[in-house]
Design a protein around this motif. Sequence first.
Motif, mmCIF file in Angstrom:
data_model
loop_
_atom_site.group_PDB
_atom_site.id
_atom_site.type_symbol
_atom_site.label_atom_id
_atom_site.label_comp_id
_atom_site.label_asym_id
_atom_site.label_seq_id
_atom_site.Cartn_x
_atom_site.Cartn_y
_atom_site.Cartn_z
ATOM 1 N N ALA A 121 0.827 -1.209 0.000
ATOM 2 C CA ALA A 121 0.000 0.000 0.000
ATOM 3 C C ALA A 121 0.863 1.261 0.000
ATOM 4 O O ALA A 121 0.546 2.235 -0.688
ATOM 5 C CB ALA A 121 -0.921 -0.007 1.221
ATOM 6 N N ARG A 122 1.956 1.249 0.741
ATOM 7 C CA ARG A 122 2.849 2.409 0.777
ATOM 8 C C ARG A 122 3.488 2.652 -0.584
ATOM 9 O O ARG A 122 3.599 3.792 -1.044
ATOM 10 C CB ARG A 122 3.912 2.206 1.847
ATOM 11 C CG ARG A 122 5.006 3.255 1.903
ATOM 12 C CD ARG A 122 4.529 4.659 2.085
ATOM 13 N NE ARG A 122 3.740 4.811 3.282
ATOM 14 C CZ ARG A 122 3.056 5.913 3.581
ATOM 15 N NH1 ARG A 122 3.086 6.948 2.765
ATOM 16 N NH2 ARG A 122 2.340 5.987 4.666
ATOM 17 N N SER A 123 3.900 1.605 -1.267
ATOM 18 C CA SER A 123 4.515 1.790 -2.587
ATOM 19 C C SER A 123 3.488 2.283 -3.601
ATOM 20 O O SER A 123 3.828 3.064 -4.494
ATOM 21 C CB SER A 123 5.174 0.505 -3.068
ATOM 22 O OG SER A 123 4.210 -0.489 -3.311
ATOM 23 N N ALA A 124 2.232 1.855 -3.460
ATOM 24 C CA ALA A 124 1.190 2.363 -4.358
ATOM 25 C C ALA A 124 0.964 3.851 -4.109
ATOM 26 O O ALA A 124 0.792 4.627 -5.057
ATOM 27 C CB ALA A 124 -0.105 1.587 -4.157
ATOM 28 N N LEU A 125 0.950 4.273 -2.850
ATOM 29 C CA LEU A 125 0.822 5.700 -2.545
ATOM 30 C C LEU A 125 2.006 6.492 -3.080
ATOM 31 O O LEU A 125 1.831 7.587 -3.622
ATOM 32 C CB LEU A 125 0.705 5.912 -1.035
ATOM 33 C CG LEU A 125 -0.658 5.701 -0.413
ATOM 34 C CD1 LEU A 125 -0.564 5.768 1.100
ATOM 35 C CD2 LEU A 125 -1.651 6.716 -0.929
ATOM 36 N N ASP A 126 3.199 5.955 -2.913
ATOM 37 C CA ASP A 126 4.396 6.641 -3.398
ATOM 38 C C ASP A 126 4.414 6.752 -4.926
ATOM 39 O O ASP A 126 4.993 7.694 -5.472
ATOM 40 C CB ASP A 126 5.656 5.920 -2.924
ATOM 41 C CG ASP A 126 5.873 6.068 -1.424
ATOM 42 O OD1 ASP A 126 5.235 6.954 -0.802
ATOM 43 O OD2 ASP A 126 6.667 5.280 -0.868
ATOM 44 N N ASP A 127 3.779 5.809 -5.612
ATOM 45 C CA ASP A 127 3.703 5.864 -7.073
ATOM 46 C C ASP A 127 2.597 6.782 -7.573
ATOM 47 O O ASP A 127 2.425 6.945 -8.777
ATOM 48 C CB ASP A 127 3.485 4.471 -7.649
ATOM 49 C CG ASP A 127 4.781 3.699 -7.784
ATOM 50 O OD1 ASP A 127 5.853 4.302 -7.598
ATOM 51 O OD2 ASP A 127 4.722 2.491 -8.073
ATOM 52 N N GLY A 128 1.817 7.338 -6.664
ATOM 53 C CA GLY A 128 0.799 8.296 -7.065
ATOM 54 C C GLY A 128 -0.623 7.783 -7.061
ATOM 55 O O GLY A 128 -1.547 8.536 -7.376
ATOM 56 N N LEU A 129 -0.830 6.528 -6.733
ATOM 57 C CA LEU A 129 -2.184 5.996 -6.658
ATOM 58 C C LEU A 129 -2.858 6.527 -5.397
ATOM 59 O O LEU A 129 -2.301 6.458 -4.307
ATOM 60 C CB LEU A 129 -2.152 4.464 -6.636
ATOM 61 C CG LEU A 129 -3.501 3.765 -6.685
ATOM 62 C CD1 LEU A 129 -4.209 4.073 -8.001
ATOM 63 C CD2 LEU A 129 -3.319 2.272 -6.525
ATOM 64 N N ARG A 130 -4.021 7.109 -5.559
ATOM 65 C CA ARG A 130 -4.744 7.696 -4.426
ATOM 66 C C ARG A 130 -5.992 6.884 -4.123
ATOM 67 O O ARG A 130 -6.615 6.325 -5.028
ATOM 68 C CB ARG A 130 -5.137 9.147 -4.721
ATOM 69 C CG ARG A 130 -3.965 10.055 -4.875
ATOM 70 C CD ARG A 130 -3.277 10.264 -3.529
ATOM 71 N NE ARG A 130 -1.964 10.831 -3.707
ATOM 72 C CZ ARG A 130 -0.877 10.401 -3.101
ATOM 73 N NH1 ARG A 130 -0.940 9.405 -2.261
ATOM 74 N NH2 ARG A 130 0.276 10.954 -3.315
#
Length: 105
Positions: free
Chosen positions: A86-95
Motif C-alpha cells: 500500500a505504501r509503494s502504491a501511494l508513493d507511485d501516485g495511486l490515491r
Amino acid sequence: MNVILIASDLLLGAGMLFVLTGAAGLYRLPEFFTRTHAASITDSAGAGLVLLGLLLRVEDLATGLRLLLILLFLMFTSPTASQALARSALDDGLRPLVRLGKRPR
C-alpha cells in the motif's frame, strides 16, 4: 465428543469464514487499497485460524512445531507485506477512492 476436536472444528470453521469473506472482498471491493485490506485479513486471520485449528489436531511434536513456525512467520510477514504494498502504491501516485460528500484526510 472431545473438547479439543470441537475447538479445532470451531477454529477451522472460523478460518474458513475469514478466507471466504476475504475472497469475496477481493472480488467485490471497488479499489486497490480496500482489496489490499481484504487480502491482508485473509492472510492474517483466515490462515492463522486454520493453522491454529490444525495445530490442535496434530499428533506429533515435529509437525506441531512446523505449524507453529509457519503461523509465526505468517503473522510477521503478512501485515508487513500488505503495508509495504500500500505504501509503494501511494508513493507511485495511486490515491484512495474518495466518495462524493466525503472529504479526504
